[in-house]
Design a protein around this motif. Structure first.
Motif, PDB file in Angstrom:
ATOM      1  N   ASP A  48      33.770  55.141  67.206  1.00 48.57           N
ATOM      2  CA  ASP A  48      32.382  55.428  67.616  1.00 48.57           C
ATOM      3  C   ASP A  48      31.771  54.270  68.408  1.00 48.57           C
ATOM      4  O   ASP A  48      30.998  54.479  69.349  1.00 48.57           O
ATOM      5  CB  ASP A  48      31.513  55.781  66.413  1.00 48.57           C
TER       6      ASP A  48
ATOM      7  N   ALA B  42      30.583  54.441  72.361  1.00 45.09           N
ATOM      8  CA  ALA B  42      29.215  54.084  72.786  1.00 45.09           C
ATOM      9  C   ALA B  42      29.233  53.062  73.921  1.00 45.09           C
ATOM     10  O   ALA B  42      28.522  53.214  74.921  1.00 45.09           O
ATOM     11  CB  ALA B  42      28.430  53.543  71.595  1.00 45.09           C
TER      12      ALA B  42
ATOM     13  N   GLN C  50      20.388  56.010  75.756  1.00 40.28           N
ATOM     14  CA  GLN C  50      21.374  56.830  75.044  1.00 40.28           C
ATOM     15  C   GLN C  50      22.374  55.955  74.282  1.00 40.28           C
ATOM     16  O   GLN C  50      22.739  56.260  73.142  1.00 40.28           O
ATOM     17  CB  GLN C  50      22.103  57.742  76.030  1.00 40.28           C
TER      18      GLN C  50
ATOM     19  N   GLN D 245      22.908  55.621  70.181  1.00 38.06           N
ATOM     20  CA  GLN D 245      24.213  55.716  69.515  1.00 38.06           C
ATOM     21  C   GLN D 245      24.444  54.522  68.593  1.00 38.06           C
ATOM     22  O   GLN D 245      24.957  54.660  67.476  1.00 38.06           O
ATOM     23  CB  GLN D 245      25.332  55.786  70.561  1.00 38.06           C
TER      24      GLN D 245
ATOM     25  N   LYS E  61      22.549  54.895  65.399  1.00 37.70           N
ATOM     26  CA  LYS E  61      23.239  55.826  64.493  1.00 37.70           C
ATOM     27  C   LYS E  61      24.435  55.150  63.822  1.00 37.70           C
ATOM     28  O   LYS E  61      24.659  55.317  62.621  1.00 37.70           O
ATOM     29  CB  LYS E  61      23.700  57.059  65.282  1.00 37.70           C
TER      30      LYS E  61
END
Length: 315
Positions: A161, A165, A188, A192, A195
């Motif tokens: 992840d 990103a 954006q 990410q 999160k």
């Protein structure tokens, strides 16, 4: 006591200085050729020395005052002084940090002239904005790759992840034709990263500066400390805060935000979540963050990037 000359106070380069102070309910004054702050204890007043030659920024929070003599000494040492709300952040939405800048006729002109050599050209300004974003990603990789404390919290640079990103944003940067599109792509990526950090720290999170939960409060607080470093960088290099490359061109301090972004995601973002998970106090979070700013030489990184870009188009 031997008096120091102003030239002695500037011997430590700003990028090498170690201290950033945030004071609440204190009085800052000059005494015997030193700058001190006074706090009122229950039964007595206590004085604490501020090593101004090794200090970049002083943030004055609620319940503080400062004397004219202390301001004169801080100015001679090239220390930025800011008035803020509680915890290093404004108390009300829309209010901005107020900086008191030392006035010197002998700051360098080289970097401001270099900045102006490209700033009025929209294409060159966009290119510098893109280079700042590449540097931002590079710094995240540099810090996250070797910080064992972050790795202990589950922040591994080779996690899928995190790779997605960073590389996703990195691939988008060259193709953006407008600053607005670059800002959207950057937002954006940051979303990410929020999160990712919330998942690692097992927190429910939505970014809202006025939410009042610990993660949002620590992000606000940490961002303002980063703004202090960015403002210091620009003041020392003699570049006006008005000439932003990404953030709103109508806001006079926007370049401070551009420069602070170079280090915010790498350092402020993960530690805001980790410290929120640990339930730390504001003071404990601030101490942790300032330690990381020093450990990863954040001020050095800001200086290097701004200097490189200011000279990139100078003939």
């Amino acid at each position: 006591m031997e008096q120091l000359n102003p030239s002695d106070l500037k011997a430590i380069l700003h990028s090498k200085r170690a201290n950033l102070y945030y004071l609440e309910h204190a009085r800052v004054m000059q005494k015997d050729g030193r700058v001190l702050y006074l706090t009122e204890a229950k039964n007595e007043n206590q004085y604490w020395n501020i090593p101004i030659a090794n200090t970049t920024v002083i943030l004055l929070g609620t319940g503080t005052s400062i004397t004219q003599a202390a301001m004169r000494m801080l100015a001679s040492a090239g220390v930025l002084v800011g008035f803020t709300g509680g915890g290093g952040t404004p108390l009300f939405m829309g209010s901005e940090i107020e900086w008191m800048m030392p006035q010197s006729e002998y700051r360098p002109t080289e970097y401001m002239q270099g900045w102006m050599s490209f700033w009025f050209d929209e294409a060159k300004r966009l290119e510098v904005a893109k280079q700042f974003q590449f540097a931002r990603i590079e710094f995240i990789r540099k810090v996250w790759a070797k910080d064992r404390d972050l790795q202990a919290e589950g922040f591994y640079l080779d996690d899928q992840d995190i790779i997605q990103a960073l590389t996703g944003f990195e691939k988008k940067i060259p193709h953006q034709s407008k600053v607005g599109d670059l800002l959207l792509a950057e937002a954006q990526m940051t979303k990410q990263l929020y999160k990712i950090a919330a998942t690692r720290c097992k927190l429910s999170f939505e970014r809202n500066p006025e939410q009042g939960d610990l993660a949002n409060d620590f992000l606000n607080h940490g961002n303002y400390l980063a703004y202090g470093l960015a403002a210091t960088t620009l003041w020392v290099l003699g570049i006006s805060h008005s000439f932003a490359v990404m953030h709103g061109k109508t806001r006079r301090g926007a370049l401070v935000f551009d420069v602070a972004d170079l280090i915010k995601d790498a350092v402020v973002l993960p530690w805001a979540f980790i410290c929120a998970k640990e339930g730390m106090s504001e003071q404990e979070f601030r101490q942790q963050l300032l330690q990381k700013f020093t450990e990863y030489r954040c001020l050095d990184w800001m200086f290097d990037q701004v200097k490189n870009q200011s000279l990139s188009y100078k003939r």
